[in-house]
Enzyme design. Sequence first.
Site, PDB file in Angstrom:
ATOM      1  N   HIS A  64      40.225   7.697  45.041  1.00  0.00           N
ATOM      2  CA  HIS A  64      39.966   7.357  46.442  1.00  0.00           C
ATOM      3  C   HIS A  64      41.192   7.688  47.291  1.00  0.00           C
ATOM      4  CE1 HIS A  64      36.195   5.244  45.409  1.00  0.00           C
ATOM      5  NE2 HIS A  64      36.848   4.884  44.329  1.00  0.00           N
ATOM      6  N   TYR A 333      44.209  -0.037  38.930  1.00  0.00           N
ATOM      7  CA  TYR A 333      44.699  -0.092  40.304  1.00  0.00           C
ATOM      8  C   TYR A 333      46.196  -0.380  40.328  1.00  0.00           C
ATOM      9  CZ  TYR A 333      39.862  -0.436  42.079  1.00  0.00           C
ATOM     10  OH  TYR A 333      38.552  -0.212  42.398  1.00  0.00           O
TER      11      TYR A 333
END
Length: 356
Positions: A64, A333
């Site tokens: 992303h 993440y």
Amino acid sequence: MSRQPPRPPRAIFRLAAIGLVIAILATAFAYVSGWLDPGWLTPDSLIDTLEADTGIHAGYRRNHAKGICVTGEFESNGQAAALSRASVFDPGRRVPVIGRLAIPGPDPNASDAMPPVRSFALLFRLPDNEQWRTAMNAMPVFSVSTPEAFREQLEASQPDPQTGKPDPDKLAAFFQAHPETKPFLAWAKTARRSSSYANIGYNSLNAFRFIDDDGNTHFVRWGVEPEAPFSPMTEAQKQDPDFLSQELRQRLADGPQRWHLIITVAEPGDPTDDATLAWPAERRRIDAGIVTVDSAQSQVDGPCRDINYDPLILPDGIEGSDDPILSARSAAYSESFNRRTREQAEAPNRHQEPQS
């Protein structure tokens, strides 16, 4: 002479295209906290594999990578307060939000027309320094449910050195061996790309626990549904690699954009550890309030830049479920965050607004 079994070429090439989508999406969901052999897959080795396949885009998220910061607020209507003691659901509660709208993939210069998926991450700033962070995707289910299946998926999705694309035969074999991928495949084959970040819904995919004032647990999934009606990507937008951020800014110039926060409540027997399985459509749905976005900022220096949208950063009254992919997302993440912030510190002027 032995005969090779026939295979439908068109179907196989469709699988190859879907495999590319899965390879992009899956990098954010690997379970890397102990279920897999640590010599095979750790946060480091996962991100290393992604970088080897796609190159390093220093200073950017490893997945992303291309997105835009947004800010606004959430206003609770009190309808979810009976399910969760989290202060965000108090009747009339208004809290600021910092969000990020993005497309999947590691390339900050990717064309917005390529992926069928958009993502929406939100950080709710609650009283007493609590936070609720959530990372949602515009799809109804995930492709796999277990660490073992994820490992096989990564292997099947590796680009062929000769073509730069996944081997369609390996993908076909993977999908045949994993019937749990059928709901995702059915969606991916017919998914329409939206003309805007603001006219599509986003889902948590994973289940979570809501804890009420009496300590009772309620399994839920959540999502946000837009007030703006859906419209598909236009032919003109396909030629503009950056149309999503431009279109959003144009919308915001005309007024705030709103989504309803929808809580879906599980019933006994509904799967809470498998993001490939949708819950029945007749499950109770609670409209918990309105997420309003009123401004957008560049991800280069906007307020979302240094936020890790770890889905396990939760306030009192919300807890993770038994879905193993939640731990995966948290670990992946974290590793991505550590790398990109280190790169930004080492070369602060290198991180520029993507140009396509």
